[in-house]
Design a protein around this motif. Structure first.
Motif, PDB file in Angstrom:
ATOM      1  N   ALA A 182       0.810  -1.219   0.000  1.00  0.00           N
ATOM      2  CA  ALA A 182       0.000   0.000   0.000  1.00  0.00           C
ATOM      3  C   ALA A 182       0.839   1.264   0.000  1.00  0.00           C
ATOM      4  CB  ALA A 182      -0.936   0.002   1.211  1.00  0.00           C
ATOM      5  N   PHE A 212     -10.038   3.517   0.283  1.00  0.00           N
ATOM      6  CA  PHE A 212      -9.289   2.558  -0.534  1.00  0.00           C
ATOM      7  C   PHE A 212      -9.384   2.965  -2.005  1.00  0.00           C
ATOM      8  CE2 PHE A 212      -8.648  -1.261  -2.981  1.00  0.00           C
ATOM      9  CZ  PHE A 212      -7.770  -2.050  -2.256  1.00  0.00           C
ATOM     10  N   ASP A 243      -7.751   1.870  -5.888  1.00  0.00           N
ATOM     11  CA  ASP A 243      -6.922   1.015  -6.733  1.00  0.00           C
ATOM     12  C   ASP A 243      -7.721   0.688  -7.988  1.00  0.00           C
ATOM     13  OD1 ASP A 243      -5.302  -0.834  -7.969  1.00  0.00           O
ATOM     14  OD2 ASP A 243      -4.779  -1.898  -6.124  1.00  0.00           O
ATOM     15  N   THR A 252      -2.034  -0.201  -4.708  1.00  0.00           N
ATOM     16  CA  THR A 252      -3.118   0.084  -3.764  1.00  0.00           C
ATOM     17  C   THR A 252      -2.785   1.354  -2.994  1.00  0.00           C
ATOM     18  OG1 THR A 252      -3.700  -2.248  -3.515  1.00  0.00           O
ATOM     19  CG2 THR A 252      -4.360  -0.761  -1.741  1.00  0.00           C
ATOM     20  N   GLN A 253      -3.753   2.274  -2.943  1.00  0.00           N
ATOM     21  CA  GLN A 253      -3.540   3.546  -2.255  1.00  0.00           C
ATOM     22  C   GLN A 253      -4.557   3.691  -1.125  1.00  0.00           C
ATOM     23  OE1 GLN A 253      -4.146   5.780  -6.065  1.00  0.00           O
ATOM     24  NE2 GLN A 253      -3.800   3.607  -6.505  1.00  0.00           N
TER      25      GLN A 253
END
Length: 647
Positions: A382, A407, A409, A454-455
């Motif tokens: 992440a 979240f 992505d 993934t951020q």
């Protein structure tokens, strides 16, 4: 019999049947025009050069599909015409023509008709190719000028393909004439079904099974995203097609029988002209109505999907590439290229906003097992990003609550968007770990590819808390510094993108920026909507024509019944009331079921779209339905003429 006499018979036959052939002739010309246009665009050097060969390949594939659709249409329509003209063929044999002579007559007539359509279609294709090219360039977003050249190869390819179709239909005619008897030819139009009383339990069971299969297919289409995606797709397809066939073959016939039984056989005028003919022909029509319904659904889904991709291109590209340009992750070499880029922007007077963005790179783990983690695995990598930095860069993002995260992505959003929230992600290093509650799964990315992954977006206070907890001298490598550049004047995006690519291509690096990705996606989706639109239109014209031909044949077969009703004192309007009911069923039921199938098909495929596709899908379906309804009006008009002439 001389060749001239045979030719005279052909000319007279074509004159007599021209009123039956005009829609078939138009559909054939339309198919030739589109195939020739696709062949021209496939071989045009300017189009191929502009697209890097991508368009030529796409038009080649589209031409094959178009050929498949046109071939099926011509063969099916030809079989209807042969049955329709059975009495005429029988008369030719009665006056002394051999089966071979009759076959030659029909083949010569078919050849002349097809050759005429081929010549007119190629001529019209030459005239309208430029229009289609301009439309294509408009769809793919190309503003320049491309000179379309005449292609001998396209003409030769079109001629060869449609000669093959002529040969195929000629063989079909030869076989049909050879196999039929004189008595069979005169009785062909009288052949019909005599519906038997359905077995109560068996019919009720199969009727219910058809509805259940369709319902199950609809239900499963909304639950396809799991480890058995391919199997689910095949099951949905099989149950929907089987259910549709049972619907036409058993369910509707059973319902009609129940209506007739309740009325003790007294259907009245409208019922006798609508329900009775449908009951007598339902067995023979079940296959064709099933095929038309299923293919209509597939065509509608294709059109709606293609238009939805085109409609949402800008929004979806911006979701994946939220920043016009982004640097970072490649060390000193990247810093040098970034400086060259900004210096060149300054030199050319292109205004921009420069925003540093810091991210923490941490290992993570989903703490709950879900349908998504079965695909993705429980571990993730992440990027933790402060919402404040993103807002400073001009990204429209909401701020999550304290101690929670959003979240992002784009690569897995199609799967994660159905995930129940909140869920917990554990961030960890060798020394520390922290549970973070994710309260929303948002579409797209907040940093560009290839850096995205993934951020997790958190508020500024929580970001610094995570940073203080996980980052020390040994873990400083977990900090990534990105620099986002936004072009303030959107009219200068193309110029800035050209500078960016010139610099990065020289470095032999992958290049990712919003504008170039938008142009590339626009070309792909524009090409897709162009091809899907015209293939869908050919299919629509073909299926609509086939239904028209079948109803035209039935109208002529029932002409004596209309004459009798007129002699009994019933008006044209009285008779047309029952006929209109019948046409509403013949055209309306396949259309409505096809629309329902396509809605659930689009729903099943909605995971491919990050944005809402309700509006574009509705527009595509409405246009399709309106064109389809036109064939219903044409059919009603033919019936009205038949009824008026029957007196």
């Amino acid at each position: 019999m001389t060749a001239l006499t045979l030719f005279d018979l052909v000319v007279r036959s074509m004159r007599k049947n021209i009123k039956h052939y005009y829609l078939y002739f138009f559909a054939l010309i339309f198919s030739v025009v589109l195939y020739f246009v696709f062949a021209t665009l496939q071989h045009d050097p300017a189009v191929v050069e502009q697209s890097g060969g991508k368009m030529g390949t796409a038009f080649k594939a589209a031409g094959i599909l178009l050929l498949f659709i046109a071939g099926i249409f011509v063969v099916y329509a030809n079989s209807i015409f042969l049955k329709r003209r059975s009495r005429e063929i029988g008369l030719y044999q009665l006056i002394g023509l051999t089966k071979g002579a009759v076959a030659r007559l029909l083949i010569l007539e078919n050849t002349l008709l097809s050759a005429g359509a081929l010549a007119i279609g190629i001529g019209a294709g030459i005239l309208v190719s430029r229009v289609f090219l301009l439309l294509l360039m408009k769809l793919v977003g190309f503003d320049g000028f491309i000179e379309l050249t005449f292609s001998n190869t396209a003409v030769l390819q079109t001629v060869i393909v449609f000669i093959a179709i002529i040969i195929l239909t000629s063989i079909q005619m030869l076989i049909a004439v050879r196999r039929t008897t004189l008595l069979g030819l005169f009785n062909a139009e009288k052949q019909g079904e005599h519906p038997k009383k359905p077995k109560a339990f068996r019919s009720a069971f199969l009727a219910l099974l058809g509805m259940v299969l369709i319902g199950f297919g609809y239900w499963l289409s909304g639950r396809m995203i799991n480890a058995f995606l391919l199997i689910n797709m095949l099951v949905v397809l099989a149950t929907t097609i089987s259910g549709t066939y049972l619907l036409f073959r058993v369910t509707i016939s059973w319902l009609f029988y129940q209506v007739r039984r309740r009325k003790q056989g007294h259907l009245g005028l409208k019922g006798s002209l609508s329900i009775a003919p449908l009951m007598h022909r339902m067995k023979g029509n079940a296959n064709s109505l099933t095929i038309i319904t299923v293919l209509s659904a597939m065509t509608l889904a294709m059109l709606a999907g293609a238009y939805s991709l085109y409609y949402s291109t800008e929004k979806e590209t911006r979701s994946v590439y939220p920043h016009d340009f982004m640097f970072g992750g490649y060390g000193e070499q990247d810093e040098a290229v970034e400086k060259q880029f900004t210096d060149e922007l300054d030199r050319q007077g292109i205004s921009y906003q420069y925003t540093p963005i810091e991210a923490l790179n941490l290992d993570g783990k989903f703490l709950e097992e879900t349908s998504s983690t079965k695909w993705l695995g429980e571990n993730l990598y992440a990027n933790i990003i402060s919402v404040k930095q993103l807002q400073q860069a001009g990204i429209d993002v909401d701020s999550p609550d304290a101690q929670t995260a959003y979240f992002y992505d784009a690569s897995v959003y199609w799967m994660m968007k159905t995930e129940d929230v909140p869920f917990t992600v554990q961030l960890r290093t060798e020394q520390n770990e922290l549970d973070v509650t994710v309260t929303k799964v948002r579409e797209g990315n907040v940093i560009n590819l290839p850096f995205a992954g993934t951020q997790l977006v958190v508020d500024d206070a929580f970001y610094h808390e995570i940073k203080d907890r996980f980052i020390n001298e040994e873990e400083e490598h977990r900090i990534s510094n990105f620099n986002a550049i936004a072009i303030l004047d959107k009219d200068q995006q193309a110029e800035a993108s050209a500078i960016y690519h010139e610099l990065l291509d020289a470095e032999d690096r992958m290049t990712f920026d919003y504008y170039s990705q938008y142009v590339s996606t626009m070309q792909t989706s524009g090409l897709l909507i162009f091809i899907a639109g015209f293939l869908g239109l050919v299919f629509l014209v073909s299926t609509g024509s086939i239904l028209y031909f079948k109803q035209m044949t039935e109208a002529d077969q029932e002409k004596r019944s209309y004459a009798t009703l007129r002699q009994l004192g019933f008006t044209v309007q009285d008779i047309m009331g029952g006929i209109i009911r019948k046409q509403l069923f013949v055209f309306g039921v396949p259309l409505l079921i096809g629309l329902l199938h396509s809605i659930f098909a689009i729903k099943a495929a909605s995971f491919m779209f990050m944005s809402d596709i309700t509006v574009p899908a509705s527009i595509a379906m409405s246009i399709y339905a309106l064109i389809y309804i036109m064939f219903c009006f044409l059919t009603v008009g033919y019936y009205r003429k038949t009824v008026k002439a029957a007196f």
